[in-house]
Design a protein around this motif. Structure first.
Motif, short mmCIF file in Angstrom:
data_model
loop_
_atom_site.label_atom_id
_atom_site.label_comp_id
_atom_site.label_asym_id
_atom_site.label_seq_id
_atom_site.Cartn_x
_atom_site.Cartn_y
_atom_site.Cartn_z
N UNK A 95 50.44 -53.09 12.32
CA UNK A 95 49.33 -53.45 13.23
C UNK A 95 48.37 -52.28 13.42
N UNK A 96 47.08 -52.57 13.33
CA UNK A 96 46.06 -51.54 13.50
C UNK A 96 45.28 -51.81 14.78
N UNK A 97 44.87 -50.74 15.43
CA UNK A 97 44.10 -50.83 16.67
C UNK A 97 42.82 -50.02 16.48
N UNK A 98 41.65 -50.60 16.75
CA UNK A 98 40.41 -49.83 16.65
C UNK A 98 40.46 -48.63 17.59
N UNK A 99 40.08 -47.45 17.08
CA UNK A 99 40.09 -46.26 17.93
C UNK A 99 38.73 -45.57 17.99
N UNK A 100 37.83 -45.90 17.10
CA UNK A 100 36.47 -45.37 17.17
C UNK A 100 35.57 -46.27 16.34
N UNK A 101 34.34 -45.89 16.17
CA UNK A 101 33.37 -46.72 15.48
C UNK A 101 33.87 -47.19 14.12
N UNK A 102 34.45 -46.29 13.33
CA UNK A 102 34.80 -46.61 11.95
C UNK A 102 36.28 -46.46 11.62
N UNK A 103 37.11 -46.27 12.61
CA UNK A 103 38.51 -45.92 12.36
C UNK A 103 39.45 -46.80 13.18
N UNK A 104 40.53 -47.23 12.53
CA UNK A 104 41.60 -47.95 13.22
C UNK A 104 42.89 -47.17 12.96
N UNK A 105 43.85 -47.24 13.87
CA UNK A 105 45.10 -46.51 13.73
C UNK A 105 46.26 -47.40 14.14
N UNK A 106 47.43 -47.09 13.61
CA UNK A 106 48.61 -47.85 14.00
C UNK A 106 48.91 -47.59 15.47
N UNK A 107 49.56 -48.58 16.10
CA UNK A 107 49.88 -48.47 17.52
C UNK A 107 50.72 -47.22 17.81
N UNK A 108 51.68 -46.89 16.91
CA UNK A 108 52.53 -45.72 17.17
C UNK A 108 51.72 -44.43 17.13
N UNK A 109 50.72 -44.34 16.25
CA UNK A 109 49.87 -43.15 16.19
C UNK A 109 49.04 -43.04 17.48
N UNK A 110 48.50 -44.15 17.95
CA UNK A 110 47.72 -44.16 19.19
C UNK A 110 48.58 -43.69 20.35
N UNK A 111 49.80 -44.21 20.44
CA UNK A 111 50.68 -43.87 21.57
C UNK A 111 51.19 -42.44 21.49
N UNK A 112 51.70 -42.03 20.33
CA UNK A 112 52.29 -40.69 20.21
C UNK A 112 51.25 -39.59 20.37
N UNK A 113 50.02 -39.87 19.98
CA UNK A 113 48.96 -38.87 20.11
C UNK A 113 48.16 -39.05 21.40
N UNK A 114 48.51 -40.04 22.20
CA UNK A 114 47.79 -40.34 23.45
C UNK A 114 46.28 -40.40 23.23
N UNK A 115 45.87 -41.15 22.21
CA UNK A 115 44.46 -41.22 21.86
C UNK A 115 43.65 -41.91 22.95
N UNK A 116 42.49 -41.36 23.20
CA UNK A 116 41.53 -41.98 24.12
C UNK A 116 40.68 -42.93 23.28
N UNK A 117 40.98 -44.21 23.35
CA UNK A 117 40.33 -45.23 22.53
C UNK A 117 39.07 -45.70 23.23
N UNK A 118 37.96 -45.71 22.48
CA UNK A 118 36.68 -46.02 23.11
C UNK A 118 35.90 -47.12 22.39
N UNK A 119 36.44 -47.73 21.37
CA UNK A 119 35.68 -48.69 20.58
C UNK A 119 36.51 -49.94 20.36
N UNK A 120 35.86 -51.10 20.38
CA UNK A 120 36.63 -52.32 20.19
C UNK A 120 36.58 -52.86 18.77
N UNK A 121 35.59 -52.49 17.97
CA UNK A 121 35.50 -53.02 16.61
C UNK A 121 35.12 -51.90 15.64
N UNK A 122 36.08 -51.45 14.82
CA UNK A 122 35.71 -50.42 13.86
C UNK A 122 34.87 -51.01 12.74
#
Length: 140
Positions: free
Chosen positions: A12-39
């Motif tokens: 599963x991928x989650x949008x994390x910025x304008x052009x980038x999506x990341x796996x849920x585990x990467x988002x959680x383990x890195x505590x990413x501040x997600x600001x975009x809904x559609x990469x």
């Protein structure tokens, strides 16, 4: 006809910025501040936005000194289905390498960049094609 690459199960991928999506585990383990809904990269483009750079800086910190220090990062460049297969594979490759070069500049050393072009694209119009134009990130 050339053999088609086999489809791979995509985490599963989650949008994390304008052009980038990341796996849920990467988002959680890195505590990413997600600001975009559609990469989505602009049509026929592979330049990073300021928002992309901000998220990539967070990921670089996580991979160089944070919880995922020393882990391998896989980047998969993607394109929408317009254009030839060869062109889309090349565009996906340029997108993945743009992200890779930025992360390397920030000190990330274990990166595998590859392309799937439009092989997994699901879009059928401009709104959904835009979501096919991205780079997916996951930790291996």
């Amino acid at each position: 006809a050339a053999p088609q690459p086999t489809a791979q199960a995509q985490p599963p991928q989650q949008p994390v910025s304008t052009n980038i999506a990341a796996t849920d585990d990467l988002v959680q383990k890195c505590s990413l501040q997600v600001t975009q809904d559609k990469p989505r990269f602009d049509y026929n483009a592979f330049e990073l936005t300021q928002q992309d750079r901000s998220v990539l800086q967070q990921i670089a910190t996580c991979l160089t000194t944070g919880p995922l220090k020393g882990k391998q990062l896989e980047l998969v460049g993607r394109a929408d289905p317009r254009g030839t297969e060869e062109y889309n594979l090349g565009l996906g490759d340029r997108r993945a390498h743009t992200v890779s070069e930025y992360l390397e500049h920030l000190g990330v050393t274990h990166i595998e960049a590859k392309t799937r072009g439009a092989l997994d694209a699901t879009g059928t119009d401009e709104a959904s094609w835009s979501q096919d134009r991205r780079v997916d990130l996951q930790v291996n």
